[in-house]
Write an enzyme that holds these catalytic residues in place. Structure first.
Site, mmCIF file in Angstrom:
data_model
loop_
_atom_site.group_PDB
_atom_site.id
_atom_site.type_symbol
_atom_site.label_atom_id
_atom_site.label_comp_id
_atom_site.label_asym_id
_atom_site.label_seq_id
_atom_site.Cartn_x
_atom_site.Cartn_y
_atom_site.Cartn_z
ATOM 1 N N ASP A 86 -24.850 69.653 25.000
ATOM 2 C CA ASP A 86 -25.467 68.430 25.469
ATOM 3 C C ASP A 86 -25.459 68.259 26.979
ATOM 4 O OD1 ASP A 86 -24.401 66.101 23.571
ATOM 5 O OD2 ASP A 86 -22.729 65.388 24.315
ATOM 6 N N GLN B 278 -17.009 63.997 22.148
ATOM 7 C CA GLN B 278 -18.065 62.507 21.167
ATOM 8 C C GLN B 278 -18.097 61.197 22.525
ATOM 9 O OE1 GLN B 278 -21.135 62.733 19.510
ATOM 10 N NE2 GLN B 278 -21.210 60.236 20.660
ATOM 11 N N LYS C 14 -25.591 64.009 13.823
ATOM 12 C CA LYS C 14 -26.072 64.583 14.027
ATOM 13 C C LYS C 14 -24.998 66.397 13.186
ATOM 14 C CE LYS C 14 -24.369 63.238 18.415
ATOM 15 N NZ LYS C 14 -23.728 63.121 19.589
#
Ligand code: NAP
Length: 306
Positions: free
Chosen positions: A119, A96, A52
């Site tokens: 997200d 995460q 990422k």
């Protein structure tokens, strides 16, 4: 022969479309910013987060990783989230997963500012998704829709079957397909006669987490098959069965001790489907691309560019 839906190609297209948007933000005000909270030392998570960060660097997006220790409590992680929520130069934030067992992932998710939820999985954004309102969308599901559209695969009026009902893949992709006017069925571990339901699908999405579970009996001839699965198989007999016509894959297994397999049988799908996403190189690359889209769109909204 089934058409391969190439996720790397679509990812590159998406990234190329983002470059001028990032440049415009940087020249007018500042680059978009993404923060990732990575708790502890999960090796797979460390690789995902590194990828990422690399994508951000490639696009000129400011990025940083915050790394509380494995022993962090729920309160400590929430405090980090709150601090990032308050930072004006950060447009996107994600925590995460998975988190260490002592951390309550649901409470952490609720602490995110929904407008910075990179997200797209905060309940507020799930509500926006269901209501068809603008907001960050869950990345893998949004990537699947991009893939279908960019390959010109008709969704409206077609029968879509989604196997899997997780909050991050199955449910949101089903809603997105519904918004695109597919007739959608969601299946799960209690679905009766799963193969028969899947055989009705013009578009079959497998988001299960079981290597090569979707075999030829599940696939209507000519269907589009989207394989979300990302499973590392360590059992050589299973690998040999799945890659029965691919000595190179088995040789690679013998070197590494594992092999990446989707939820769809890689040989059956080629023989039965009209189009399919391979593993690797199908859905996987799109998840990070859509994370970048969410971050840039958030920066544009927050800076009043659109
Ligand atoms: P998950 O949360 O474990 O959900 C799996 C779903 O599959 C559940 O709804 C479960 O049903 C269903 N299921 C399990 N066994 C089944 C069976 N035998 N028959 C029918 N349904 C069954 O998984 P997830 O997070 O959605 O991820 C699914 C897969 O996608 C995993 O391999 C994951 O690694 C991969 N993934 C890939 C990406 C990417 O970027 N490529 C992103 C996210 C996930 P129940 O609800 O009844 O238990």
């Amino acid at each position: 022969m089934a058409r391969i839906l190439d996720g790397n190609r679509v990812r590159d297209e998406i990234k190329d479309e983002l470059r001028p948007r990032v440049a415009a933000l940087a020249s007018r005000c500042r680059p978009p910013g993404l923060a990732v909270v990575l708790v502890g030392h999960n090796p797979a998570s460390e690789i995902y987060v590194r990828n990422k960060m690399k994508a951000c660097q490639d696009l000129g997006i400011y990025s940083e990783t915050l790394t509380p220790p494995e022993s962090a409590s729920t309160e400590e992680v929430i405090e980090i989230v709150r601090q990032v929520n308050a930072r004006p130069e950060i447009d996107g934030l994600l925590v995460q997963l998975p988190l260490p067992v002592q951390v309550d992932a649901k409470r952490v998710l609720l602490a995110l500012d929904p407008d910075k939820d990179a997200d797209g999985i905060h309940p507020c954004n799930v509500g926006r998704l269901v209501a068809g309102l603008p907001g960050p969308r869950a990345c893998t599901p949004a990537g699947i829709i991009e893939m279908l559209k960019r390959y010109g695969i008709l969704i409206a009026g077609r029968r879509a079957v989604v196997v899997g009902r997780s909050d991050i893949v199955g449910k949101p992709v089903a809603i997105l397909l519904l918004h695109e006017h597919a007739t959608v069925t969601i299946c799960h571990s209690k679905t009766a006669d799963l193969a028969a339901v899947c055989r009705q699908a013009d578009i079959l999405v497998a988001a299960i987490g079981r290597p090569a579970m979707i075999t030829r009996d599940f696939i209507k001839p000519g269907a589009t098959v989207i394989d979300v699965g990302s499973n590392y198989v360590e059992d050589r007999d299973l690998a040999a069965r799945i890659f029965r016509n691919s000595p190179e894959k088995l040789a690679s297994f013998d070197r590494k001790g594992n092999v990446l397999v989707g939820d769809v049988d890689p040989i059956d799908v080629v023989e039965r489907a009209g189009a399919y996403t391979p593993v690797p190189g199908g859905v996987g690359p799109l998840t990070i691309a859509m994370l970048m889209v969410n971050t840039v769109a958030s920066a544009e909204r927050r800076l009043g560019v659109c």
